[in-house]
Design a protein around this motif. Structure first.
Motif, mmCIF file in Angstrom:
data_model
loop_
_atom_site.group_PDB
_atom_site.id
_atom_site.type_symbol
_atom_site.label_atom_id
_atom_site.label_comp_id
_atom_site.label_asym_id
_atom_site.label_seq_id
_atom_site.Cartn_x
_atom_site.Cartn_y
_atom_site.Cartn_z
ATOM 1 N N ASP A 21 0.809 -1.216 0.000
ATOM 2 C CA ASP A 21 0.000 0.000 0.000
ATOM 3 C C ASP A 21 0.843 1.267 0.000
ATOM 4 O O ASP A 21 0.302 2.372 -0.101
ATOM 5 C CB ASP A 21 -0.938 0.008 1.202
ATOM 6 C CG ASP A 21 -0.215 -0.149 2.519
ATOM 7 O OD1 ASP A 21 0.940 -0.629 2.510
ATOM 8 O OD2 ASP A 21 -0.801 0.208 3.572
ATOM 9 N N SER A 24 3.464 2.814 -5.217
ATOM 10 C CA SER A 24 2.535 3.418 -6.171
ATOM 11 C C SER A 24 2.796 2.930 -7.591
ATOM 12 O O SER A 24 3.937 2.680 -7.983
ATOM 13 C CB SER A 24 2.678 4.946 -6.108
ATOM 14 O OG SER A 24 1.966 5.563 -7.159
ATOM 15 N N SER A 25 1.691 2.837 -8.362
ATOM 16 C CA SER A 25 1.816 2.562 -9.793
ATOM 17 C C SER A 25 1.870 3.860 -10.592
ATOM 18 O O SER A 25 1.920 3.839 -11.811
ATOM 19 C CB SER A 25 0.640 1.700 -10.273
ATOM 20 O OG SER A 25 -0.601 2.354 -9.993
ATOM 21 N N SER A 32 -2.010 8.720 -5.067
ATOM 22 C CA SER A 32 -1.827 7.965 -6.313
ATOM 23 C C SER A 32 -2.150 6.490 -6.068
ATOM 24 O O SER A 32 -2.127 5.996 -4.943
ATOM 25 C CB SER A 32 -0.407 8.129 -6.836
ATOM 26 O OG SER A 32 0.525 7.663 -5.897
ATOM 27 N N ASP A 33 -2.485 5.784 -7.172
ATOM 28 C CA ASP A 33 -2.849 4.374 -7.061
ATOM 29 C C ASP A 33 -1.676 3.542 -6.536
ATOM 30 O O ASP A 33 -0.523 3.798 -6.874
ATOM 31 C CB ASP A 33 -3.293 3.827 -8.430
ATOM 32 C CG ASP A 33 -4.598 4.454 -8.893
ATOM 33 O OD1 ASP A 33 -5.347 4.944 -8.017
ATOM 34 O OD2 ASP A 33 -4.836 4.462 -10.108
ATOM 35 N N THR A 34 -2.012 2.531 -5.745
ATOM 36 C CA THR A 34 -0.978 1.644 -5.220
ATOM 37 C C THR A 34 -1.177 0.247 -5.791
ATOM 38 O O THR A 34 -2.175 -0.043 -6.452
ATOM 39 C CB THR A 34 -1.020 1.580 -3.679
ATOM 40 O OG1 THR A 34 -2.146 0.789 -3.282
ATOM 41 C CG2 THR A 34 -1.100 2.959 -3.064
ATOM 42 N N TYR A 35 -0.217 -0.595 -5.497
ATOM 43 C CA TYR A 35 -0.281 -1.982 -5.944
ATOM 44 C C TYR A 35 -0.974 -2.888 -4.935
ATOM 45 O O TYR A 35 -1.018 -4.099 -5.124
ATOM 46 C CB TYR A 35 1.129 -2.504 -6.226
ATOM 47 C CG TYR A 35 1.678 -2.006 -7.547
ATOM 48 C CD1 TYR A 35 1.238 -2.546 -8.756
ATOM 49 C CD2 TYR A 35 2.623 -0.992 -7.575
ATOM 50 C CE1 TYR A 35 1.741 -2.090 -9.956
ATOM 51 C CE2 TYR A 35 3.137 -0.540 -8.775
ATOM 52 C CZ TYR A 35 2.688 -1.084 -9.974
ATOM 53 O OH TYR A 35 3.181 -0.642 -11.167
ATOM 54 N N ALA A 38 -3.781 -4.958 -6.456
ATOM 55 C CA ALA A 38 -3.756 -4.872 -7.914
ATOM 56 C C ALA A 38 -3.691 -6.264 -8.528
ATOM 57 O O ALA A 38 -3.039 -7.173 -8.007
ATOM 58 C CB ALA A 38 -2.558 -4.032 -8.375
#
Length: 761
Positions: A21, A24-25, A32-35, A38
């Motif tokens: 968490d 970030s991607s 920002s989006d995290t992995y 995912a």
């Protein structure tokens, strides 16, 4: 420089095992989006190459991985981002270290290089290591030059190229490598800019002080020249010497930033002088507890008077260490032994004094005293010229009256005898290459806990370590090697001794000593000799062997355990007793010899491993333990493992107390002694008195002073086969040597018994 240490900054990203968490991607900024969760990412707990790692499938044109923690960017600080990864399957991507530069509240700094060069993966399973450097300056080797505006970065990597491939990524590391750039980052201060002339005569002390005061983290440069320092100088800055310095013996150069011998050699241009000045600084500088010789070899042309090197100290008791180097003696007249003969008077009532000493001024402190009636390793510890008096390290057993003595002064590489007292000093990982021309170390007259560890004393001419007084109190000798210069000589022709001690509480542990006259002469109490290997053999047939260890006190309270006693023996004497005849006390007592390996070869049959040598009459054994030892002779048997040397006197065996001589192993030893000794006696003829003969197997040829038990091994029968079930009466101390016992029966009987006989009560 390392900001993680000096400023407490957190540089290292958290490992993937702590959760995805914070990875970030996107750019790594907040929100920002995290992995975490995912579909194309997962944490793998057990990879064969990485242990825990991050598995990522490339699904975007530029697949980003950024740590969301803020890695600080500071002026003059250079960070290296490193990662290891490997391709697992699918299309092989290209990879690069990358980052996002920001300041304030996630404000991006544009126009900067935020990615390093790409590397294309070519083989599945091959571990590829990537690294890149980011910093504020445009310096050689910096991949991402960010200038002064960014305050932090979000760092990670990019995957580029075709989609679909899967890679596994080890934990990303970020470290401060600013030290790589220090050489051309920092300036230096030249002492000439502050008035130094370097002409060898002008006092440049003030210029050195001024340059050091203004350096403020910069290096002080001493260019070519000879700089005379008339006063003591302390340099807190790092100093680069191209020139050299000279200064009076009583003035000090304290290099607190680079305190080691190589720096002092650069400063003084002479190894031997540099060592003296570095040792002087060691005893006058609270900033350092040890002097590192830096692996350097010091060629020594004469004895180094350690006290003269520090003229402002007569004693010292703060822990200090010299370590990591080598001293090598250079042959010359400075090493020649001084020999003085002088008449003096000795009185046993003043045990450690010689009075009315002629020529007293010419007798050096530290000289070995020799003549008949003087024990081994007796040294001069002090002298009073006006009173014509010498103080000795030990008493003399047989030199009462006025006699002529010889005083022999050996020369030592390191000589501490000029100090009044010297304590808590250690020498570690040093080799003393004495080259057969000098001795090793001479201790101060008093002091405690001198420690020699992991050192070699190689080929000393006369002595390895000498204690002339009580400077050996609590001495520790650990894991050292003593290699003799007399290895090619027959035992009886050798004279060198590895070490001696006069005071109590000495510990010799895990050392190795080869072919000296003696390994150790111990004149104090409470010694521990553990795990050493000392050997003193030669190639002579039926050869004599000298003592490996000599204990020179009757009550020695010593432990000798787990040693390899090779072609030598333990000798126990009272040769430092001014009145050697027994009058009171415990006599030869408190000795424990346990679990040693004792080996000899090609020795005379009278050789023994444990020899008691009384220098006066009336002495006896009291509380002596010899257990668990392995005694072996090869290339010829020996008579027994223990004996009394009666050169001066015998023991009084009528007073023996508390002796344990049990559980030992004997190979090629005729008398396999024990106490108590179990003797089987088969009486084949009828007799009312049976004589039980131990056949010389009572320790030290002692007397039969006790019987612990009598056991009948078959029927005791009188004439006519009548069984007798009574106990016999025992007569002790029978025969000419009083080593036999007699069993008295009420009638004539025969049979077989086992009798446990003791030499003690």
């Amino acid at each position: 420089m390392n900001v993680a240490i000096t400023e407490g900054l957190v540089l290292m990203p958290t490992p993937f095992a702590d959760g995805l968490d914070v990875w970030s991607s996107g750019d790594g900024t907040s929100g920002s989006d995290t992995y975490d969760g995912a579909l194309n990412a997962a944490y793998v707990a057990a990879d064969q190459d990485f242990g825990g790692c991050f598995e990522l499938q490339k699904t975007d044109a530029t697949q980003k991985l950024r740590y969301m923690g803020r890695t600080p960017i500071e002026p003059g600080v250079y960070l290296q981002i490193s990662v290891r990864l490997k391709a697992i399957s699918g299309n092989l991507p290209s990879v690069r270290i990358a980052g996002w530069a920001g300041y304030g509240s996630d404000v991006h700094v544009g126009g900067l290089t935020e990615a390093a060069a790409e590397v294309t993966l070519t083989t599945y399973g091959e571990i590829v290591e990537l690294s890149a450097i980011v910093g504020t300056g445009n310096r050689g080797g910096v991949d991402m030059v960010w200038g002064m505006q960014p305050e932090f970065g979000h760092f990670g990597l990019d995957l580029t190229g075709a989609n679909g491939g899967i890679v596994r990524i080890d934990d990303i590391e970020i470290v401060d490598i600013t030290n790589v750039f220090l050489r051309d980052m920092l300036g230096q201060v030249d002492v000439r800019d502050f008035g130094a002339l370097g002409d060898g005569t002008t006092d440049d002390s003030a210029a050195f002080d001024a340059a050091d005061a203004i350096a403020d983290g910069r290096r002080v440069f001493v260019p070519e020249g000879n700089y005379y320092l008339a006063d003591s100088v302390t340099m807190g800055a790092e100093v680069l010497f191209e020139g050299t310095v000279t200064m009076p013996d009583d003035k000090m150069l304290l290099l607190t930033k680079g305190f080691d011998l190589p720096h002092y050699i650069e400063a003084f241009g002479n190894e031997e002088l540099a060592f003296r000045k570095a040792f002087q600084a060691l005893l006058n500088n609270a900033d350092h507890e040890s002097l590192d010789l830096g692996g350097r070899k010091i060629s020594v042309t004469g004895p180094i008077d350690m006290a003269a090197a520090v003229p402002n100290k007569t004693s010292y008791s703060t822990r200090r260490v010299i370590r990591n180097g080598q001293f090598e003696a250079v042959e010359g007249a400075a090493w020649e032994t001084e020999v003085v003969t002088s008449q003096a008077t000795y009185s046993p009532g003043v045990a450690k004094k010689l009075t009315n000493v002629t020529n007293v001024a010419n007798i050096p402190i530290g000289a070995l005293v020799e003549r008949n009636g003087v024990g081994r390793e007796v040294y001069v510890t002090d002298k009073k010229i006006g009173a014509q008096e010498l103080t000795l390290s030990g008493a003399l057993y047989g030199a009462a009256g006025t006699r002529t003595f010889t005083f022999r002064t050996f020369k030592y590489m390191l000589d501490f005898s000029g100090f009044e007292s010297f304590s808590k000093f250690a020498i570690s990982d040093i080799e003393f290459q004495c080259e057969g021309v000098c001795s090793g170390i001479r201790l101060a007259p008093s002091g405690s806990t001198f420690h020699l560890r992991d050192c070699f004393i190689t080929r000393p001419k006369d002595r390895g370590i000498t204690s002339i007084g009580n400077g050996c109190q609590g001495m520790l000798i650990d894991r050292c090697q003593f290699l003799s210069s007399e290895a090619s000589k027959s035992v009886e022709d050798r004279s060198s001794i590895a070490l001696n001690a006069n005071a109590n509480d000495v510990k010799l542990r895990n050392n190795r000593a080869e072919k000296f006259r003696h390994f150790a002469f111990l004149a104090g109490n409470n010694s521990m000799v553990i795990g050493n290997h000392f050997f003193q053999g030669d190639s002579e047939t039926d050869g004599v062997r000298s003592a490996g260890i000599i204990f020179a006190q009757t009550y020695c309270s010593a432990t000798v355990t787990g040693n390899y006693i090779d072609n030598c023996h333990i000798e126990w004497t009272n040769e430092l007793d001014p009145a050697p005849d027994y009058s009171s006390g415990f006599s030869f007592s408190a000795m424990s010899i346990t679990n040693n390996i004792c080996l000899s070869g090609n020795v005379a049959d009278w050789f023994s491993y444990f020899v008691v040598k009384p220098y006066g009459s009336g002495h006896y054994l009291n509380a002596v333990t010899v257990t668990g030892n392995v005694f072996r002779a090869i290339n010829g048997a020996i008579d027994r493992v223990e004996r009394v040397d009666t050169t001066f006197a015998d023991l009084d065996f009528s007073k023996t107390k508390n002796v344990t001589f049990q559980g030992n192993t004997y190979h090629s030893v005729s008398a396999q002694v024990a106490n108590p000794l179990r003797v089987r006696h088969d009486q084949s003829t009828f007799a009312g008195t049976w004589t039980i003969d131990p056949a010389g197997e009572l320790p030290f040829g002692g007397q039969a002073r006790g019987v612990d038990g009598i056991v009948a091994l078959d029927h005791i029968r009188a004439s006519g086969g009548v069984g007798v079930f009574e106990m016999p009466y025992v007569l002790l101390q029978q025969g000419g040597n009083q080593d036999k016992v007699r069993l008295l029966w009420s009638q004539e009987v025969r049979g077989e018994v086992a009798v446990n006989i003791r030499i003690d009560t």
